[in-house]
Design a protein around this motif. Structure first.
Motif, PDB file in Angstrom:
ATOM      1  N   THR A   1    -109.943  98.282 -40.186  1.00 25.13           N
ATOM      2  CA  THR A   1    -110.838  97.389 -40.897  1.00 25.13           C
ATOM      3  C   THR A   1    -111.473  98.161 -42.079  1.00 25.13           C
ATOM      4  N   GLY A   2    -110.908  99.994 -42.056  1.00 22.05           N
ATOM      5  CA  GLY A   2    -111.778 100.387 -43.606  1.00 22.05           C
ATOM      6  C   GLY A   2    -113.044 100.892 -42.884  1.00 22.05           C
ATOM      7  N   LYS A   3    -113.693 100.613 -42.047  1.00 18.50           N
ATOM      8  CA  LYS A   3    -115.130 100.125 -41.352  1.00 18.50           C
ATOM      9  C   LYS A   3    -115.405 100.691 -39.935  1.00 18.50           C
ATOM     10  N   LYS A   4    -114.681 100.545 -38.942  1.00 16.91           N
ATOM     11  CA  LYS A   4    -115.082 100.593 -37.645  1.00 16.91           C
ATOM     12  C   LYS A   4    -113.991 102.306 -37.084  1.00 16.91           C
ATOM     13  N   ASN A   5    -114.109 102.850 -35.887  1.00 12.12           N
ATOM     14  CA  ASN A   5    -113.469 103.633 -35.118  1.00 12.12           C
ATOM     15  C   ASN A   5    -113.399 105.336 -36.655  1.00 12.12           C
ATOM     16  N   LEU A   6    -113.921 104.858 -37.632  1.00 10.10           N
ATOM     17  CA  LEU A   6    -113.420 105.351 -38.665  1.00 10.10           C
ATOM     18  C   LEU A   6    -113.499 107.387 -37.848  1.00 10.10           C
ATOM     19  N   ASP A   7    -113.796 108.026 -36.793  1.00  9.57           N
ATOM     20  CA  ASP A   7    -114.434 108.922 -36.228  1.00  9.57           C
ATOM     21  C   ASP A   7    -112.998 109.813 -35.731  1.00  9.57           C
ATOM     22  N   ILE A   8    -111.728 108.582 -35.990  1.00 11.71           N
ATOM     23  CA  ILE A   8    -110.871 109.180 -34.850  1.00 11.71           C
ATOM     24  C   ILE A   8    -109.893 110.344 -36.134  1.00 11.71           C
ATOM     25  N   ASP A   9    -109.825 109.911 -37.420  1.00 15.22           N
ATOM     26  CA  ASP A   9    -109.467 110.435 -38.224  1.00 15.22           C
ATOM     27  C   ASP A   9    -110.716 111.895 -38.608  1.00 15.22           C
ATOM     28  N   TRP A  10    -111.616 111.353 -38.764  1.00 13.31           N
ATOM     29  CA  TRP A  10    -113.486 112.510 -38.778  1.00 13.31           C
ATOM     30  C   TRP A  10    -114.087 112.946 -38.241  1.00 13.31           C
ATOM     31  N   ASP A  11    -114.737 113.383 -37.439  1.00 17.54           N
ATOM     32  CA  ASP A  11    -116.062 113.599 -36.655  1.00 17.54           C
ATOM     33  C   ASP A  11    -116.766 113.974 -37.404  1.00 17.54           C
ATOM     34  N   GLY A  12    -116.922 113.699 -38.607  1.00 18.26           N
ATOM     35  CA  GLY A  12    -118.609 113.907 -39.549  1.00 18.26           C
ATOM     36  C   GLY A  12    -118.253 115.645 -39.899  1.00 18.26           C
ATOM     37  N   ASN A  13    -117.229 116.074 -38.766  1.00 14.76           N
ATOM     38  CA  ASN A  13    -117.622 117.586 -39.900  1.00 14.76           C
ATOM     39  C   ASN A  13    -117.977 118.049 -41.111  1.00 14.76           C
TER      40      ASN A  13
ATOM     41  N   PRO B   1     -96.974 108.929 -41.569  1.00 23.73           N
ATOM     42  CA  PRO B   1     -97.539 107.843 -41.394  1.00 23.73           C
ATOM     43  C   PRO B   1     -99.556 107.739 -42.120  1.00 23.73           C
ATOM     44  N   HIS B   2     -99.740 106.345 -42.301  1.00 26.50           N
ATOM     45  CA  HIS B   2    -100.850 106.738 -42.698  1.00 26.50           C
ATOM     46  C   HIS B   2    -101.525 105.212 -42.506  1.00 26.50           C
ATOM     47  N   ARG B   3    -102.842 105.511 -42.367  1.00 26.60           N
ATOM     48  CA  ARG B   3    -103.744 103.841 -42.438  1.00 26.60           C
ATOM     49  C   ARG B   3    -103.631 103.073 -43.251  1.00 26.60           C
ATOM     50  N   PRO B   4    -103.719 101.721 -42.387  1.00 27.54           N
ATOM     51  CA  PRO B   4    -102.803 100.337 -43.247  1.00 27.54           C
ATOM     52  C   PRO B   4    -104.262 100.103 -44.545  1.00 27.54           C
ATOM     53  N   VAL B   5    -105.527 100.712 -44.592  1.00 32.82           N
ATOM     54  CA  VAL B   5    -106.179 100.277 -44.835  1.00 32.82           C
ATOM     55  C   VAL B   5    -106.509 101.174 -46.059  1.00 32.82           C
ATOM     56  N   TRP B   6    -106.306 101.304 -47.393  1.00 36.00           N
ATOM     57  CA  TRP B   6    -106.420 102.519 -48.427  1.00 36.00           C
ATOM     58  C   TRP B   6    -107.609 102.723 -49.357  1.00 36.00           C
ATOM     59  N   PRO B   7    -107.921 103.469 -49.857  1.00 41.58           N
ATOM     60  CA  PRO B   7    -109.409 103.722 -50.558  1.00 41.58           C
ATOM     61  C   PRO B   7    -109.596 103.433 -51.426  1.00 41.58           C
ATOM     62  N   VAL B   8    -111.022 103.543 -52.339  1.00 46.11           N
ATOM     63  CA  VAL B   8    -110.745 102.746 -52.911  1.00 46.11           C
ATOM     64  C   VAL B   8    -110.939 104.009 -54.288  1.00 46.11           C
ATOM     65  N   TYR B   9    -109.653 103.830 -55.053  1.00 49.56           N
ATOM     66  CA  TYR B   9    -110.019 104.826 -55.962  1.00 49.56           C
ATOM     67  C   TYR B   9    -111.240 105.503 -56.651  1.00 49.56           C
ATOM     68  N   GLY B  10    -111.239 107.051 -57.007  1.00 48.49           N
ATOM     69  CA  GLY B  10    -112.352 107.974 -57.222  1.00 48.49           C
ATOM     70  C   GLY B  10    -112.827 108.847 -56.396  1.00 48.49           C
ATOM     71  N   ASP B  11    -114.303 109.472 -56.729  1.00 48.74           N
ATOM     72  CA  ASP B  11    -113.904 110.415 -56.541  1.00 48.74           C
ATOM     73  C   ASP B  11    -115.162 110.701 -55.080  1.00 48.74           C
ATOM     74  N   TYR B  12    -114.835 111.450 -54.121  1.00 50.61           N
ATOM     75  CA  TYR B  12    -115.010 111.299 -52.325  1.00 50.61           C
ATOM     76  C   TYR B  12    -116.123 113.450 -51.833  1.00 50.61           C
ATOM     77  N   THR B  13    -116.988 112.688 -51.545  1.00 47.31           N
ATOM     78  CA  THR B  13    -117.104 114.010 -50.378  1.00 47.31           C
ATOM     79  C   THR B  13    -116.325 114.172 -49.252  1.00 47.31           C
ATOM     80  N   TYR B  14    -115.758 113.399 -49.179  1.00 39.55           N
ATOM     81  CA  TYR B  14    -114.443 113.804 -48.450  1.00 39.55           C
ATOM     82  C   TYR B  14    -114.075 112.702 -47.488  1.00 39.55           C
TER      83      TYR B  14
END
Length: 275
Positions: free
Chosen positions: A71-83, A134-147
């Motif tokens: 969904t682009g909103k759930k289980n996001l810690d599988i790719d990044w644990d917030g470190n 391989p990558h996630r089905p939901v791609w990001p909004v274009y722009g600048d990210y903290t990470y």
């Protein structure tokens, strides 16, 4: 063309095209995909809304947000644990204005299948700066990210974006210079820190199949790379995706002198493209 399945035993399939044109690469990939069902296990039950029987190239998983997949909103810690070590400078560098020029541009011939992986599957990379795979089905909004993790920006590359990466220990003035160039060149861009970049080359530009590593930001070189490599992905989709976690500044609808599709790249140097 028959291909032996015995030599391919990984979920992420690597096809090496040595010296082939992009047309030949696409034809060879099409032939290969006739057998993809035999080597790629289905990620979701056939009854899932994310399942697509016709999209073998992406592992039969649809692009976009679907419950039970991504969904682009759930289980996001599988790719990044917030470190925060992924985007914060823990050991500041000493910046030398007379640093030697050190630029490296590479366009590897390896091609990894652009499989869509649902959030119940981890994605690992053998390299620090993957360009395909391989990558996630939901791609990001274009722009600048903290990470932004590579599992997301790889999808952006497939859509023709340029990804701007920097080590957060790099010279802040150089980081802002890179950001400003990107903002003036195209809207289909991602900018994020990436701590695996070295002190010798703390800046990187990525496109679908090519990358540029830099000791410092050279405006002419950055513009040239964008003009030659942007909007060259397998899919020409200018729209934003549904992932926006840690987005700080979204791209505008267009850059001055161009349009929503980035038909003119880096308008200040006036180069029009068509597709």
């Amino acid at each position: 063309m028959r291909r032996s399945l015995a030599v391919i035993a990984w979920t992420t399939v690597i096809i090496v095209f040595c010296g082939l044109s992009s047309e030949a690469m696409d034809n060879d990939l099409s032939d290969f995909l006739q057998n993809v069902d035999k080597i790629e296990k289905k990620q979701e039950p056939r009854g899932s809304s994310a399942y697509d029987a016709g999209d073998a190239e992406h592992g039969h998983v649809k692009m976009g947000a679907y419950e039970g997949c991504d969904t682009g909103k759930k289980n996001l810690d599988i790719d990044w644990d917030g470190n925060e070590d992924r985007y914060r400078c823990t050991t500041p560098w000493t910046h030398t204005p007379d640093q030697e020029d050190y630029f490296t541009e590479e366009c590897p011939t390896e091609f990894r299948l652009p499989l869509h992986k649902c959030m119940n599957h981890s994605i690992y990379f053998d390299e620090d700066l993957p360009l395909t795979g391989p990558h996630r089905p939901v791609w990001p909004v274009y722009g600048d990210y903290t990470y932004l993790p590579p599992q997301r920006w790889l999808h952006s590359l497939e859509h023709g974006a340029i990804v701007f990466l920097y080590n957060s220990c790099a010279d802040p003035e150089q980081v802002e210079k890179l950001r400003t160039i990107g903002q003036k060149c195209l809207r289909r861009r991602i900018m994020s820190p990436h701590q695996n970049l070295t002190q010798e080359q703390p800046f990187a530009l990525l496109s679908y199949h090519c990358k540029l590593l830099m000791s410092h930001v050279d405006e002419d070189l950055v513009q040239q790379f964008i003009i030659e490599n942007a909007i060259r992905g397998r899919e020409h989709r200018p729209g934003n995706g549904g992932y926006r976690f840690q987005l700080t500044t979204p791209s505008p609808d267009h850059v001055l002198g161009s349009d929503y599709k980035d038909s003119v790249l880096c308008p200040s140097v006036t180069r029009s493209i068509g597709y």
